[in-house]
Design a protein around this motif. Structure first.
Motif, mmCIF file in Angstrom:
data_model
loop_
_atom_site.group_PDB
_atom_site.id
_atom_site.type_symbol
_atom_site.label_atom_id
_atom_site.label_comp_id
_atom_site.label_asym_id
_atom_site.label_seq_id
_atom_site.Cartn_x
_atom_site.Cartn_y
_atom_site.Cartn_z
ATOM 1 N N GLY A 101 3.021 -3.770 3.046
ATOM 2 C CA GLY A 101 3.471 -2.480 3.579
ATOM 3 C C GLY A 101 4.688 -1.972 2.828
ATOM 4 N N SER A 102 5.093 -0.764 3.179
ATOM 5 C CA SER A 102 6.179 -0.086 2.468
ATOM 6 C C SER A 102 7.431 -0.963 2.333
ATOM 7 N N VAL A 103 8.000 -0.907 1.140
ATOM 8 C CA VAL A 103 9.163 -1.708 0.767
ATOM 9 C C VAL A 103 10.477 -1.125 1.306
ATOM 10 N N GLY A 227 -10.541 7.036 9.605
ATOM 11 C CA GLY A 227 -10.099 5.754 10.152
ATOM 12 C C GLY A 227 -8.818 5.962 10.930
ATOM 13 N N THR A 228 -7.829 5.101 10.687
ATOM 14 C CA THR A 228 -6.530 5.270 11.350
ATOM 15 C C THR A 228 -6.012 6.669 11.040
ATOM 16 N N ASN A 229 -5.605 7.368 12.099
ATOM 17 C CA ASN A 229 -5.253 8.771 11.947
ATOM 18 C C ASN A 229 -3.752 8.927 12.195
ATOM 19 N N TRP A 230 -3.016 9.192 11.105
ATOM 20 C CA TRP A 230 -1.549 9.220 11.214
ATOM 21 C C TRP A 230 -1.036 10.471 11.912
ATOM 22 N N ALA A 231 -1.838 11.525 11.960
ATOM 23 C CA ALA A 231 -1.440 12.690 12.762
ATOM 24 C C ALA A 231 -1.427 12.278 14.232
ATOM 25 N N ALA A 299 -11.203 -1.364 1.228
ATOM 26 C CA ALA A 299 -9.992 -1.928 1.849
ATOM 27 C C ALA A 299 -9.922 -1.491 3.306
ATOM 28 N N MET A 300 -9.217 -2.280 4.116
ATOM 29 C CA MET A 300 -9.050 -1.965 5.542
ATOM 30 C C MET A 300 -7.651 -2.326 5.989
ATOM 31 N N ALA A 301 -7.141 -1.540 6.938
ATOM 32 C CA ALA A 301 -5.839 -1.852 7.536
ATOM 33 C C ALA A 301 -5.978 -2.155 9.039
ATOM 34 N N LEU A 302 -6.327 -1.148 9.831
ATOM 35 C CA LEU A 302 -6.306 -1.310 11.295
ATOM 36 C C LEU A 302 -7.138 -2.499 11.808
ATOM 37 N N PRO A 303 -8.401 -2.665 11.352
ATOM 38 C CA PRO A 303 -9.163 -3.805 11.874
ATOM 39 C C PRO A 303 -8.512 -5.144 11.515
HETATM 40 C C1 LIG Z 1 0.178 -0.398 11.452
HETATM 41 C C2 LIG Z 1 -0.087 0.221 10.109
HETATM 42 C C3 LIG Z 1 0.937 0.335 9.197
HETATM 43 C C4 LIG Z 1 0.709 0.922 7.939
HETATM 44 N N1 LIG Z 1 1.736 0.963 7.021
HETATM 45 C C5 LIG Z 1 1.496 1.434 5.776
HETATM 46 C C6 LIG Z 1 2.494 1.365 4.762
HETATM 47 O O1 LIG Z 1 3.594 0.845 4.969
HETATM 48 N N2 LIG Z 1 2.210 1.904 3.536
HETATM 49 C C7 LIG Z 1 0.991 2.475 3.272
HETATM 50 O O2 LIG Z 1 0.753 2.917 2.150
HETATM 51 N N3 LIG Z 1 0.030 2.545 4.210
HETATM 52 C C8 LIG Z 1 0.244 2.030 5.446
HETATM 53 N N4 LIG Z 1 -0.750 2.071 6.385
HETATM 54 C C9 LIG Z 1 -1.992 2.822 6.079
HETATM 55 C C10 LIG Z 1 -3.131 1.926 5.627
HETATM 56 O O3 LIG Z 1 -2.798 1.205 4.473
HETATM 57 C C11 LIG Z 1 -4.431 2.735 5.397
HETATM 58 O O4 LIG Z 1 -4.271 3.608 4.313
HETATM 59 C C12 LIG Z 1 -4.854 3.555 6.615
HETATM 60 O O5 LIG Z 1 -4.502 2.906 7.814
HETATM 61 C C13 LIG Z 1 -6.359 3.827 6.617
HETATM 62 O O6 LIG Z 1 -7.105 2.640 6.673
HETATM 63 P P1 LIG Z 1 -7.796 2.080 8.022
HETATM 64 O O7 LIG Z 1 -8.612 3.196 8.588
HETATM 65 O O8 LIG Z 1 -8.610 0.898 7.589
HETATM 66 O O9 LIG Z 1 -6.674 1.669 8.940
HETATM 67 C C14 LIG Z 1 -0.572 1.432 7.619
HETATM 68 C C15 LIG Z 1 -1.622 1.275 8.533
HETATM 69 C C16 LIG Z 1 -1.409 0.672 9.760
HETATM 70 C C17 LIG Z 1 -2.555 0.525 10.728
#
Ligand SMILES: Cc1cc2nc3c(=O)[nH]c(=O)nc-3n(C[C@H](O)[C@H](O)[C@H](O)COP(=O)(O)O)c2cc1C
Length: 358
Positions: A101-103, A227-231, A299-303
């Motif tokens: 994750g972000s530095v 996927g994960t929706n940041w809005a 790639a995946m994050a949330l799951p």
């Molecule tokens: C809890 C959480 C924290 C995240 N933090 C970062 C981050 O620090 N830097 C980044 O580029 N993306 C971050 N993301 C975004 C993911 O890397 C990814 O691009 C986004 O969630 C879409 O993928 P997904 O639908 O598989 O979750 C984060 C995602 C989650 C769920």
């Protein structure tokens, strides 16, 4: 309090909020990434045995057991060390890659560095990348600090995330994007590692992809809508913090962005650099479909976050299941190697066609 430490505390509190909201609330996009609207042509005569399917590949010289990467999630707050440790251990055991994750926290407060470095400590052989946000490139960017961190983590690549939608909805967000393109060109020339650019859930257009390729970027992670929706995440957080204007803004823009499959198709048609498919990738079949469309990896994050919070064993089983699904898609399309997936024919239904005709 020291200014860097104060900023780091704020960034860490935000990371804890993000993780908690992502685990407790429904933060998935109301609209689809598009994978269910794409159908691979079935091959009833594959002329291979299931066990002959070879899903392995590589990324920048590192072997991957199959084309799957753990996407950027975390680092910074002390509780994230265990998350990074468990994901990295699974990555090491299964020969997979990891984007940290972000530095931001570590650059502001070096005492948080161990939450990231743990990844390399437990996973000496994996492909490992560090991550920085575009707004941090735009203001007060210190290349030497970043290079020191890269060397502490022994990272193999640097990821830059572009997240204008998220920053504008975030309480205390930093929608500073002026000069970011020049900074990307600058770090590509000066960081001596592959630079990968990603979105976080709104997708990359073909125009942006072409500019990034021209800047010398080594790969693009499309991270599209679906996927994960940041809005939605920032809307929930804004409301909790009493900012109802940003709460409403997030709701309005929750369908903003380019669905991942659409982003992937248009980027693959316009650039030659490797593409990573993410944003709503939820199965090994989605990864296979991504490779058919021209991605090199999924790639995946949330799951991953949801699974690792249960246990490391749960994440390990989750990855095994993904691999099984991916190999099944290869078998049913008659592909012995991952490169053959690119030749597989597919159908798209009217939902995707309508996007692609625009
Ligand atoms: C809890 C959480 C924290 C995240 N933090 C970062 C981050 O620090 N830097 C980044 O580029 N993306 C971050 N993301 C975004 C993911 O890397 C990814 O691009 C986004 O969630 C879409 O993928 P997904 O639908 O598989 O979750 C984060 C995602 C989650 C769920």
């Amino acid at each position: 309090m020291h200014k860097g430490k104060e900023m780091s505390d704020k960034v860490q509190r935000r990371k804890v909020d993000h993780i908690s909201i992502c685990l407790k609330e429904n933060v998935e996009s109301p609209t689809s990434a598009g994978f269910e609207h794409l159908h691979l042509v079935h091959n009833s005569l594959p002329e291979i045995d299931f066990e002959e399917v070879n899903p392995s590949t590589s990324i920048f010289g590192h072997k991957l057991s199959f084309p799957f990467l753990f996407d950027s999630i975390t680092g910074g707050p002390k509780e994230t060390k265990a998350i990074n440790q468990a994901i990295s251990e699974v990555a090491q055991e299964k020969s997979l890659g990891l984007f940290l994750g972000s530095v931001r926290s570590a650059l502001e407060d070096p005492s948080t560095k161990d939450t990231y470095i743990v990844a390399r400590d437990v996973a000496p052989d994996i492909f490992l990348a560090v991550n920085i946000g575009a707004p941090q490139l735009s203001r007060n960017f210190d290349l030497d600090k970043l290079k020191n961190f890269i060397s502490d983590v022994k990272a193999d690549a640097l990821v830059v995330h572009l997240n204008p939608l998220q920053e504008v909805i975030q309480v205390d967000g930093e929608p500073y994007f002026r000069g970011v393109y020049e900074k990307i060109r600058y770090i590509v020339k000066n960081v001596n590692l592959p630079v990968i650019v990603k979105e976080v859930g709104a997708g990359i257009s073909k125009e942006t992809a072409a500019k990034l390729e021209l800047a010398g970027v080594s790969a693009i992670n499309v991270a599209g809508l679906g996927g994960t929706n940041w809005a939605i995440v920032e809307s929930i957080r804004s409301r909790k913090l009493g900012d109802h204007s940003k709460g409403a803004l997030g709701k309005l823009f929750s369908i903003w962005g380019i669905p991942s499959v659409v982003s992937l198709i248009e980027c693959a048609q316009n650039v030659k650099i490797p593409l990573i498919s993410s944003g709503g990738v939820r199965s090994g079949l989605d990864i296979a479909k991504s490779l058919v469309l021209g991605a090199k990896y999924g790639a995946m994050a949330l799951p991953v976050l949801k699974s690792v919070k249960k246990s490391k064993l749960d994440l390990s089983s989750f990855v095994d299941q993904l691999l099984f699904e991916f190999k099944t898609a290869m078998f049913l399309t008659g592909c012995r190697s991952v490169t053959e997936l690119k030749t597989v024919r597919y159908f798209i239904d009217s939902y995707l066609r309508s996007w692609l005709e625009r």
